[in-house]
Every structure is written in C-alpha cells, then in structure tokens.
Design a protein around this motif. Structure first.
Motif, short mmCIF file in Angstrom:
data_model
loop_
_atom_site.label_atom_id
_atom_site.label_comp_id
_atom_site.label_asym_id
_atom_site.label_seq_id
_atom_site.Cartn_x
_atom_site.Cartn_y
_atom_site.Cartn_z
N ASN A 125 0.86 -1.18 0.00
CA ASN A 125 0.00 0.00 0.00
C ASN A 125 0.89 1.24 0.00
O ASN A 125 1.44 1.62 1.04
CB ASN A 125 -0.92 -0.02 1.23
CG ASN A 125 -1.96 1.08 1.19
OD1 ASN A 125 -1.64 2.24 0.92
ND2 ASN A 125 -3.20 0.73 1.45
N GLU A 126 1.07 1.83 -1.16
CA GLU A 126 2.02 2.94 -1.30
C GLU A 126 1.58 4.18 -0.52
O GLU A 126 2.42 4.93 -0.02
CB GLU A 126 2.22 3.28 -2.77
CG GLU A 126 2.91 2.18 -3.56
CD GLU A 126 3.20 2.58 -4.99
OE1 GLU A 126 2.87 3.73 -5.36
OE2 GLU A 126 3.75 1.75 -5.73
N HIS A 127 0.29 4.39 -0.41
CA HIS A 127 -0.17 5.58 0.32
C HIS A 127 0.11 5.44 1.81
O HIS A 127 0.49 6.41 2.47
CB HIS A 127 -1.66 5.80 0.09
CG HIS A 127 -2.16 7.12 0.64
ND1 HIS A 127 -1.67 8.33 0.19
CD2 HIS A 127 -3.06 7.41 1.62
CE1 HIS A 127 -2.27 9.31 0.86
NE2 HIS A 127 -3.11 8.78 1.72
N ALA A 128 -0.05 4.23 2.34
CA ALA A 128 0.27 4.00 3.75
C ALA A 128 1.76 4.23 3.99
O ALA A 128 2.15 4.81 5.00
CB ALA A 128 -0.12 2.58 4.15
N VAL A 129 2.58 3.77 3.06
CA VAL A 129 4.03 3.98 3.16
C VAL A 129 4.34 5.48 3.16
O VAL A 129 5.13 5.96 3.98
CB VAL A 129 4.77 3.28 1.99
CG1 VAL A 129 6.23 3.70 1.95
CG2 VAL A 129 4.65 1.77 2.11
N TYR A 130 3.70 6.21 2.25
CA TYR A 130 3.91 7.66 2.17
C TYR A 130 3.56 8.35 3.48
O TYR A 130 4.33 9.18 3.99
CB TYR A 130 3.07 8.24 1.03
CG TYR A 130 2.84 9.72 1.12
CD1 TYR A 130 3.86 10.63 0.82
CD2 TYR A 130 1.61 10.23 1.54
CE1 TYR A 130 3.65 12.00 0.93
CE2 TYR A 130 1.39 11.59 1.64
CZ TYR A 130 2.42 12.47 1.34
OH TYR A 130 2.22 13.82 1.46
N LEU A 131 2.42 8.00 4.06
CA LEU A 131 1.98 8.65 5.29
C LEU A 131 2.91 8.34 6.46
O LEU A 131 3.22 9.22 7.28
CB LEU A 131 0.55 8.21 5.63
CG LEU A 131 -0.56 8.70 4.70
CD1 LEU A 131 -1.89 8.09 5.10
CD2 LEU A 131 -0.65 10.23 4.72
N ASP A 132 3.39 7.10 6.53
CA ASP A 132 4.26 6.72 7.64
C ASP A 132 5.62 7.39 7.52
O ASP A 132 6.19 7.85 8.51
CB ASP A 132 4.42 5.19 7.67
CG ASP A 132 4.88 4.70 9.03
OD1 ASP A 132 4.84 5.49 9.99
OD2 ASP A 132 5.29 3.52 9.13
N VAL A 133 6.17 7.46 6.31
CA VAL A 133 7.45 8.13 6.10
C VAL A 133 7.31 9.63 6.38
O VAL A 133 8.18 10.25 7.01
CB VAL A 133 7.97 7.91 4.67
CG1 VAL A 133 9.17 8.81 4.38
CG2 VAL A 133 8.36 6.45 4.48
N LYS A 134 6.20 10.20 5.95
CA LYS A 134 5.94 11.62 6.18
C LYS A 134 5.88 11.91 7.69
O LYS A 134 6.44 12.91 8.16
CB LYS A 134 4.62 12.01 5.52
CG LYS A 134 4.25 13.48 5.67
CD LYS A 134 2.89 13.76 5.04
CE LYS A 134 2.46 15.19 5.26
NZ LYS A 134 1.09 15.43 4.75
N GLN A 135 5.23 11.03 8.45
CA GLN A 135 5.16 11.22 9.90
C GLN A 135 6.54 11.11 10.54
O GLN A 135 6.91 11.91 11.39
CB GLN A 135 4.23 10.18 10.53
CG GLN A 135 4.03 10.39 12.02
CD GLN A 135 3.57 9.15 12.74
OE1 GLN A 135 4.11 8.07 12.53
NE2 GLN A 135 2.57 9.29 13.59
#
Length: 209
Positions: free
Chosen positions: A29-39
């Motif tokens: 899930n690329e969006h989940a990855v994006y959100l976690d890295v952003k956090q």
C-alpha cells in the motif's frame, strides 16, 4: 516464503527461515508507506525556530519623522518590518510538527516496506551472532562477507546486543536496531535489510497484532 539462513561469513548454513506471507508478501500500500514516512520525517523536526516580530523588537516607539512634507512614505516606528533591524512579518514561531497515525496503518506501511524489499531480493537472514569485544573492524568484516561494506544497510536484532551495537556505532553506512525499533523509513532508506534469526519472531508478532 522460504529464505536461506547465512552464517557470519556469508555462507549458506543449509537451513531455511520461513518468512510469513502476511508480513513479507502482501499487496503493498504505497499511500500508507507515504503517510508513515511523512510522519517519521515530521517527527525529526525540532520546531524550535523563532524570529522576532514587530512587537518583540527592542527599539524606540518615537515617530521617526513627520507625517507629511518629506516627499517619502509615511513611517511611524523604527521597528517596522520595512526597515533594517525591524521585526519580521509573519515570522516562524515554535510549533510541534507531530502527526498522528493509527496503529493499523503503521503496521500496513511497515509490512508494505518489507514486501518491497523482499521483491527486490534485498533481505538477508543471518544466524544470531555477537562480538566478545566491540570492534568496528570486526563489524566491517561481517558486512564485507555480505557485500554490504559500501552500501547502506539495516541490521535488525532480536534483542538488544551491546557488542554488535557498539561495534557498528562508528560505521556510518550501517544502522543496528532491535525489531521493536523497525520503521518504514529505516527499511526503505537502506539498500539491504539484514534480519538476524532472533528478530523474525518479534517482527511477525509486532506486525500481526
């Protein structure tokens, strides 16, 4: 998913480790990855930046010139942002950059990151090892055995291991963490992820809650 277990010299031990498909072979899930890295990156920001605004500048409040007849724009205070040394307009203020994500999304992001590394064949499983005396030279020799001395690597331990941690501390190309410290950013930031056998159970347990 089966993967060969290597020894400290990079040789195949003849044993296989079973990597759970629920952790290492999901649909990323690329969006989940994006959100976690952003956090993660947001949490690295201290948020202590500060610039003085007009009301905080030390200076006279005297009107610096008469209102009319000077041929220039009217000016009332030396602390005005249009003058050198004046306050800054809408300057930065201390703030907290923390972001909230629910635990299920963070687990999904980490499993997605591990799956992506697995697809790239960038995951190694190594039998547990330790050093009698912490030495950077010994740690570099281990990395050379896996061909990782010139690459960014992430070593994941099962439990805290002072010998391995202290040996790696002076080597900037590699980071040693325990399975509980695993994060999406650290997984993706490494060229290769080295999982010690003792870490597998903890990783699967933490990500399948």
């Amino acid at each position: 998913m089966k993967i060969a277990v290597l020894d400290i010299n990079g040789k195949d031990t003849g044993r296989k480790a079973n990597l759970s498909d629920d952790v290492f072979a999901i649909e990323p899930n690329e969006h989940a990855v994006y959100l976690d890295v952003k956090q993660y990156l947001a949490h690295q920001r201290q948020g202590t930046h500060k610039a003085k605004e007009r009301a905080e500048i030390a200076g006279s409040t005297r009107k610096i010139k008469k209102q009319k007849g000077t041929g220039t724009a009217r000016a009332g205070s030396i602390k005005s942002p249009v003058f050198r040394g004046g306050g800054r307009i809408f300057g930065p203020r201390p703030r907290d950059y923390a972001q909230k994500l629910n635990k299920n999304l963070k687990r999904l992001a980490r499993k997605s990151a591990l799956t992506l590394k697995s697809k790239e064949n960038a995951i190694l499983v190594v039998e547990d090892f330790d050093f009698d005396t912490p030495k950077t030279k010994d740690f570099v020799q281990v990395l050379k055995a896996f061909g990782l001395e010139n690459k960014k690597s992430l070593i994941v331990l099962g439990d805290s291991n002072k010998g391995v941690y202290l040996s790696s501390r002076n080597f900037k190309g590699s980071e040693v963490i325990t399975n509980s410290e695993l994060s999406t950013y650290k997984i993706l930031n490494a060229n290769s992820v080295v999982l010690l056998e003792g870490s597998l159970e903890g990783i699967e347990s933490n990500l399948n809650k």
